[in-house]
Design a protein around this motif. Structure first.
Motif, PDB file in Angstrom:
ATOM      1  N   GLY A   1      -7.510   1.878   7.061  1.00  0.00           N
ATOM      2  CA  GLY A   1      -7.943   0.640   6.423  1.00  0.00           C
ATOM      3  C   GLY A   1      -6.999   0.270   5.301  1.00  0.00           C
ATOM      4  O   GLY A   1      -6.509   1.139   4.590  1.00  0.00           O
ATOM      5  N   HIS A   2      -6.734  -1.025   5.174  1.00  0.00           N
ATOM      6  CA  HIS A   2      -5.847  -1.523   4.119  1.00  0.00           C
ATOM      7  C   HIS A   2      -6.183  -2.982   3.845  1.00  0.00           C
ATOM      8  O   HIS A   2      -6.925  -3.615   4.600  1.00  0.00           O
ATOM      9  CB  HIS A   2      -4.381  -1.366   4.522  1.00  0.00           C
ATOM     10  CG  HIS A   2      -4.039  -2.021   5.820  1.00  0.00           C
ATOM     11  ND1 HIS A   2      -4.178  -1.367   7.025  1.00  0.00           N
ATOM     12  CD2 HIS A   2      -3.600  -3.265   6.113  1.00  0.00           C
ATOM     13  CE1 HIS A   2      -3.832  -2.185   8.000  1.00  0.00           C
ATOM     14  NE2 HIS A   2      -3.481  -3.344   7.472  1.00  0.00           N
ATOM     15  N   LEU A   3      -5.660  -3.492   2.763  1.00  0.00           N
ATOM     16  CA  LEU A   3      -5.908  -4.885   2.407  1.00  0.00           C
ATOM     17  C   LEU A   3      -5.124  -5.811   3.328  1.00  0.00           C
ATOM     18  O   LEU A   3      -3.986  -5.487   3.715  1.00  0.00           O
ATOM     19  CB  LEU A   3      -5.501  -5.141   0.946  1.00  0.00           C
ATOM     20  CG  LEU A   3      -6.263  -4.345  -0.100  1.00  0.00           C
ATOM     21  CD1 LEU A   3      -5.697  -4.626  -1.492  1.00  0.00           C
ATOM     22  CD2 LEU A   3      -7.756  -4.661  -0.056  1.00  0.00           C
TER      23      LEU A   3
ATOM     24  N   LYS B   1     -10.731  -3.751  -2.564  1.00  0.00           N
ATOM     25  CA  LYS B   1     -11.289  -4.250  -1.297  1.00  0.00           C
ATOM     26  C   LYS B   1     -12.426  -5.245  -1.510  1.00  0.00           C
ATOM     27  O   LYS B   1     -12.416  -6.314  -0.893  1.00  0.00           O
ATOM     28  CB  LYS B   1     -11.729  -3.100  -0.405  1.00  0.00           C
ATOM     29  CG  LYS B   1     -12.192  -3.595   0.966  1.00  0.00           C
ATOM     30  CD  LYS B   1     -12.300  -2.510   1.940  1.00  0.00           C
ATOM     31  CE  LYS B   1     -12.765  -2.928   3.320  1.00  0.00           C
ATOM     32  NZ  LYS B   1     -13.009  -4.308   3.597  1.00  0.00           N
TER      33      LYS B   1
ATOM     34  N   ARG C   1      -4.980   5.013  -3.211  1.00  0.00           N
ATOM     35  CA  ARG C   1      -6.374   5.444  -3.177  1.00  0.00           C
ATOM     36  C   ARG C   1      -7.018   5.390  -4.550  1.00  0.00           C
ATOM     37  O   ARG C   1      -8.124   4.906  -4.711  1.00  0.00           O
ATOM     38  CB  ARG C   1      -6.500   6.861  -2.597  1.00  0.00           C
ATOM     39  CG  ARG C   1      -7.949   7.334  -2.467  1.00  0.00           C
ATOM     40  CD  ARG C   1      -8.061   8.748  -1.948  1.00  0.00           C
ATOM     41  NE  ARG C   1      -7.320   9.710  -2.735  1.00  0.00           N
ATOM     42  CZ  ARG C   1      -7.720  10.230  -3.890  1.00  0.00           C
ATOM     43  NH1 ARG C   1      -8.862   9.877  -4.408  1.00  0.00           N
ATOM     44  NH2 ARG C   1      -6.974  11.101  -4.530  1.00  0.00           N
TER      45      ARG C   1
ATOM     46  N   TRP D   1     -10.939  -8.569  -2.539  1.00  0.00           N
ATOM     47  CA  TRP D   1     -10.265  -9.213  -1.406  1.00  0.00           C
ATOM     48  C   TRP D   1     -11.318  -9.781  -0.445  1.00  0.00           C
ATOM     49  O   TRP D   1     -11.166 -10.890   0.050  1.00  0.00           O
ATOM     50  CB  TRP D   1      -9.372  -8.217  -0.677  1.00  0.00           C
ATOM     51  CG  TRP D   1      -7.898  -8.467  -0.873  1.00  0.00           C
ATOM     52  CD1 TRP D   1      -7.040  -8.964   0.043  1.00  0.00           C
ATOM     53  CD2 TRP D   1      -7.128  -8.256  -2.052  1.00  0.00           C
ATOM     54  NE1 TRP D   1      -5.775  -9.056  -0.485  1.00  0.00           N
ATOM     55  CE2 TRP D   1      -5.794  -8.626  -1.773  1.00  0.00           C
ATOM     56  CE3 TRP D   1      -7.429  -7.776  -3.333  1.00  0.00           C
ATOM     57  CZ2 TRP D   1      -4.776  -8.546  -2.708  1.00  0.00           C
ATOM     58  CZ3 TRP D   1      -6.414  -7.686  -4.259  1.00  0.00           C
ATOM     59  CH2 TRP D   1      -5.105  -8.076  -3.949  1.00  0.00           C
ATOM     60  N   ASP D   2     -12.366  -9.015  -0.180  1.00  0.00           N
ATOM     61  CA  ASP D   2     -13.421  -9.479   0.728  1.00  0.00           C
ATOM     62  C   ASP D   2     -14.099 -10.740   0.203  1.00  0.00           C
ATOM     63  O   ASP D   2     -14.430 -11.640   0.965  1.00  0.00           O
ATOM     64  CB  ASP D   2     -14.460  -8.386   0.954  1.00  0.00           C
ATOM     65  CG  ASP D   2     -13.921  -7.214   1.784  1.00  0.00           C
ATOM     66  OD1 ASP D   2     -12.838  -7.349   2.399  1.00  0.00           O
ATOM     67  OD2 ASP D   2     -14.596  -6.163   1.798  1.00  0.00           O
TER      68      ASP D   2
ATOM     69  N   TYR E   1      -7.556   1.170  -3.944  1.00  0.00           N
ATOM     70  CA  TYR E   1      -7.967   0.392  -2.772  1.00  0.00           C
ATOM     71  C   TYR E   1      -9.463   0.109  -2.799  1.00  0.00           C
ATOM     72  O   TYR E   1      -9.892  -1.019  -2.561  1.00  0.00           O
ATOM     73  CB  TYR E   1      -7.574   1.161  -1.505  1.00  0.00           C
ATOM     74  CG  TYR E   1      -8.159   0.603  -0.231  1.00  0.00           C
ATOM     75  CD1 TYR E   1      -7.706  -0.611   0.286  1.00  0.00           C
ATOM     76  CD2 TYR E   1      -9.150   1.283   0.470  1.00  0.00           C
ATOM     77  CE1 TYR E   1      -8.229  -1.130   1.457  1.00  0.00           C
ATOM     78  CE2 TYR E   1      -9.673   0.778   1.641  1.00  0.00           C
ATOM     79  CZ  TYR E   1      -9.212  -0.432   2.133  1.00  0.00           C
ATOM     80  OH  TYR E   1      -9.739  -0.945   3.294  1.00  0.00           O
ATOM     81  N   SER E   2     -10.260   1.114  -3.111  1.00  0.00           N
ATOM     82  CA  SER E   2     -11.720   0.943  -3.094  1.00  0.00           C
ATOM     83  C   SER E   2     -12.197  -0.100  -4.107  1.00  0.00           C
ATOM     84  O   SER E   2     -13.218  -0.754  -3.886  1.00  0.00           O
ATOM     85  CB  SER E   2     -12.429   2.283  -3.333  1.00  0.00           C
ATOM     86  OG  SER E   2     -12.078   2.792  -4.605  1.00  0.00           O
TER      87      SER E   2
ATOM     88  N   TYR F   1      -0.790  -0.703  -4.625  1.00  0.00           N
ATOM     89  CA  TYR F   1      -2.074  -0.015  -4.749  1.00  0.00           C
ATOM     90  C   TYR F   1      -2.056   1.259  -3.904  1.00  0.00           C
ATOM     91  O   TYR F   1      -1.182   1.443  -3.047  1.00  0.00           O
ATOM     92  CB  TYR F   1      -3.243  -0.928  -4.341  1.00  0.00           C
ATOM     93  CG  TYR F   1      -3.350  -1.203  -2.867  1.00  0.00           C
ATOM     94  CD1 TYR F   1      -4.136  -0.394  -2.039  1.00  0.00           C
ATOM     95  CD2 TYR F   1      -2.670  -2.265  -2.282  1.00  0.00           C
ATOM     96  CE1 TYR F   1      -4.226  -0.641  -0.675  1.00  0.00           C
ATOM     97  CE2 TYR F   1      -2.770  -2.521  -0.929  1.00  0.00           C
ATOM     98  CZ  TYR F   1      -3.547  -1.702  -0.125  1.00  0.00           C
ATOM     99  OH  TYR F   1      -3.643  -1.941   1.222  1.00  0.00           O
TER     100      TYR F   1
ATOM    101  N   ASP G   1       0.877  -1.168   0.000  1.00  0.00           N
ATOM    102  CA  ASP G   1       0.000   0.000   0.000  1.00  0.00           C
ATOM    103  C   ASP G   1       0.915   1.218   0.000  1.00  0.00           C
ATOM    104  O   ASP G   1       1.713   1.389   0.928  1.00  0.00           O
ATOM    105  CB  ASP G   1      -0.869  -0.035   1.257  1.00  0.00           C
ATOM    106  CG  ASP G   1      -1.889   1.084   1.346  1.00  0.00           C
ATOM    107  OD1 ASP G   1      -1.587   2.216   0.916  1.00  0.00           O
ATOM    108  OD2 ASP G   1      -2.980   0.821   1.870  1.00  0.00           O
TER     109      ASP G   1
END
Length: 119
Positions: free
Chosen positions: A49-51, A112, A82, A115-116, A108-109, A80, A39
């Motif tokens: 917040g981060h991965l 995420k 913002r 990743w989730d 990131y947005s 990555y 990041d």
């Protein structure tokens, strides 16, 4: 110097393309296969917040930060930020420093949710 400028421009152009779902899935797959996830936002942004599994190296310190990890220049590195702009700059900086497998994963947005769903 010309090579560094070309690499920088390519990185900036690619950063605009780095936030689609396919890129996120490829980035997740690379990280699951052992790529280093970085990041490149500020420490303050990272703290909000981060991965999972990401380390924080601000984009302006990326070459020195990666060098401090003593990684081979052929290491897989996924970056990555913002929006994808700073990670594009960081990718270009690493490429100019001889790192051959650094890629800009974009925003990131956008990453995420991937990743989730898959992490």
């Amino acid at each position: 110097m010309f090579r560094a400028i070309v690499v920088f421009c390519v990185g900036v152009v690619l950063s605009a393309c780095g936030s689609d779902n396919n890129t996120g899935e490829l980035a997740l797959s690379a990280v699951q296969d052992g790529a280093l996830l970085v990041d490149v936002r500020t420490a303050e942004e990272f703290a909000t917040g981060h991965l999972p599994g990401a380390i924080n190296i601000p984009h302006g310190e990326i070459v020195e930060g990666i060098a401090a990890l003593d990684l081979p220049q052929s290491s897989d590195i996924v970056l990555y930020c913002r929006s994808g702009n700073r990670s594009g700059i960081a990718t270009a900086s690493l490429s100019a420093a001889g790192f051959t497998k650094a890629v800009n994963a974009g925003a990131y947005s956008a990453l995420k949710p991937v990743w989730d769903a898959g992490g």
